[in-house]
Design a protein around this motif. Structure first.
Motif, short mmCIF file in Angstrom:
data_model
loop_
_atom_site.label_atom_id
_atom_site.label_comp_id
_atom_site.label_asym_id
_atom_site.label_seq_id
_atom_site.Cartn_x
_atom_site.Cartn_y
_atom_site.Cartn_z
N LYS A 254 13.82 13.00 -7.43
CA LYS A 254 14.31 12.83 -8.80
C LYS A 254 13.71 13.88 -9.74
CE LYS A 254 15.07 7.83 -8.43
NZ LYS A 254 14.60 6.48 -8.86
N LEU A 255 12.41 14.12 -9.61
CA LEU A 255 11.74 15.06 -10.51
C LEU A 255 12.19 16.50 -10.26
CD1 LEU A 255 8.11 13.61 -10.54
CD2 LEU A 255 9.88 13.34 -12.28
N ILE A 256 12.40 16.85 -8.99
CA ILE A 256 12.89 18.20 -8.67
C ILE A 256 14.31 18.38 -9.19
CG2 ILE A 256 13.58 19.71 -6.77
CD1 ILE A 256 11.15 18.70 -5.20
N ALA A 261 8.54 21.29 -12.04
CA ALA A 261 7.80 21.99 -10.99
C ALA A 261 6.78 21.05 -10.37
CB ALA A 261 7.11 23.22 -11.58
N VAL A 262 7.16 20.40 -9.28
CA VAL A 262 6.25 19.48 -8.59
C VAL A 262 6.18 19.86 -7.12
CG1 VAL A 262 6.77 17.60 -10.19
CG2 VAL A 262 8.05 17.78 -8.06
N ALA A 277 2.48 23.19 -0.27
CA ALA A 277 2.28 22.27 -1.39
C ALA A 277 0.90 22.48 -2.03
CB ALA A 277 2.42 20.82 -0.91
N ILE A 278 -0.12 22.61 -1.20
CA ILE A 278 -1.48 22.81 -1.72
C ILE A 278 -1.57 24.13 -2.48
CG2 ILE A 278 -3.87 23.25 -1.02
CD1 ILE A 278 -3.43 21.21 1.24
N VAL A 287 3.09 21.49 -11.74
CA VAL A 287 2.34 20.72 -12.73
C VAL A 287 1.81 19.43 -12.13
CG1 VAL A 287 4.32 19.42 -13.65
CG2 VAL A 287 2.37 19.94 -15.13
N MET A 288 2.44 18.98 -11.01
CA MET A 288 1.99 17.75 -10.35
C MET A 288 2.00 17.94 -8.84
SD MET A 288 3.70 14.53 -12.42
CE MET A 288 5.27 15.26 -12.83
#
Length: 426
Positions: A254-256, A261-262, A277-278, A287-288
């Protein structure tokens, strides 16, 4: 002698270049016992510099070109990789080689690198045991074995593997344990060795910053909405923890989709995706970092101001380690836990057991607020403002009676809709 004077000159320069000042309590108290090859159990809060506490003195005991002498075990691939990076930074200055051994990576390449006889090995129990069984790791050469986040390695599944690794080592070797929690750890550690020096600085360590704990009441369906709103608040950057991988994936999608930017870090990903991811989060490209308890231990990112629990953690231990991602080495931080009608009491009971103060907060008007009163005032102003606007709009649309033309109307009426110029002052 002071801590720094015990270090090689190259290390002293690197210490200053890394921005370190005084060593933490666990670093000071661990140095001499480890250097003198004692079996040590070190316990100190998260973010207090435990990795360097054992890495620096133990590296000084490693001899160049004498095979694999130091083995460091970690409960997760991510932690093993991060420890390797720390070890490599300092070992390279002594011309020592470091090899990372984790599951999910190409075992053939790891075997090839082992042929170069690295002095330090850092890995997860499963992959390390696999390489010991196939005689690719010469375990009889090991002089020191370290268990980082040992409370995790003492869980039933990992403990069996750990015991097998210890059984394959020579009869005499140094055994080192480090953890942020003391529960059960000392008891289990003493079963593995006769002589154990316990260094517990939990009550003395002052390296942690101020961490404040809050909860936010919302509907479970609103998690992604609230996370999106938090992402746009000033100076927000957070690790967001979920109890279940499925919930993480749903919110991440949903956020993407909404353009945020997660990055997502979960146990069902391969090594490449985890590393990506790291890296994205570490380099401030996200940001998350949405994750589970897989990232609650050991992973260290510079100056993270927020940890968000997307739901109430399932245990006190889980909450403590998640919260430990902020407030590291003197930095301040905030932990926000999402609760709903069904989980609010669980959260209150959890915080009471941990003995941490907490407070409710509210999200509105593009910022985080500490009181409901502020929210009510803004809502009242918003409602009042909306009513005024609607009243004005309604007045404009009401039919009006025709009125007589004003007697002093300007004669020039060519541009009826044009704004009149203000008259010059006399």
């Amino acid at each position: 002698m002071t801590f720094n004077k015990n270090l090689p000159e190259a290390w002293q320069e690197h210490w200053q270049a890394s921005g370190f000042s005084e060593p933490s309590m666990i670093q000071q108290k661990s140095f001499q016992p480890l250097k003198e090859k004692e079996n040590v159990l070190g316990i100190s809060p998260t973010g207090s510099g435990k990795t360097l506490a054992y890495v620096l003195p133990l590296l000084l005991n490693v001899e160049k070109d004498q095979g694999s002498q130091l083995l460091i075990l970690a409960p997760s691939q991510e932690l093993a990789v991060q420890i390797s990076q720390v070890v490599r930074d300092w070992a390279t200055l002594l011309q020592l080689k470091t090899q990372t051994l984790i599951g999910g990576a190409n075992v053939g390449r790891q075997i090839e690198k082992l042929k170069k006889k690295p002095e330090i090995l850092v890995g997860t129990p499963g992959r390390v045991m696999e390489l010991i069984k196939t005689k690719k790791i010469k375990s009889h050469l090991l002089k020191t074995i370290v268990m980082d986040e040992v409370d995790q390695l003492f869980h039933e599944k990992e403990l069996n593997l750990t015991k097998q690794i210890l059984a394959s080592a020579p009869t005499k070797f140094q055994l080192v344990f480090y953890s942020a929690t003391a529960d059960r750890v000392a008891e289990e550690a003493q079963k593995l060795t006769d002589q154990l020096t316990i260094i517990d600085v939990t009550g003395e360590d002052q390296s942690g910053g101020v961490v404040k704990h809050y909860f936010m009441a919302l509907s479970p369906r609103k998690k992604s909405d609230y996370l999106r709103s938090l992402a746009y608040t000033p100076d927000f950057r957070a690790m967001v923890f979920f109890n279940q991988v499925a919930d993480l994936g749903s919110v991440e999608e949903k956020l993407i989709y909404e353009g945020l930017a997660v990055a997502g870090l979960a146990s069902d990903q391969n090594k490449t995706l985890r590393k990506l991811a790291i890296d994205q989060f570490a380099k401030n490209r996200a940001v998350m970092l949405l994750t589970t308890d897989i990232a609650a231990r050991g992973l260290d990112f510079n100056a993270i101001p927020f940890v968000v629990n997307a739901e109430v953690p399932l245990s006190e231990e889980s909450y403590i380690h998640r919260a430990g991602r902020v407030g590291r080495m003197g930095a301040s931080g905030f932990v926000i836990t999402f609760v709903n009608d069904a989980t609010k009491r669980d959260y209150q009971r959890l915080m009471k057991k941990i003995e941490l103060p907490f407070q409710e907060i509210f999200l509105y008007d593009g910022a985080i607020h500490l009181t409901r009163k502020e929210k009510s005032l803004i809502e009242e102003k918003t409602v009042s403002s909306n009513m005024t606007v609607k009243k004005e709009q309604a007045t404009k649309t009401l039919p009006t009676k025709k009125t007589a033309k004003p007697k002093n109307r300007p004669k020039n009426t060519k541009n009826k809709g044009a704004r009149r110029k203000p008259s010059k002052p006399e």
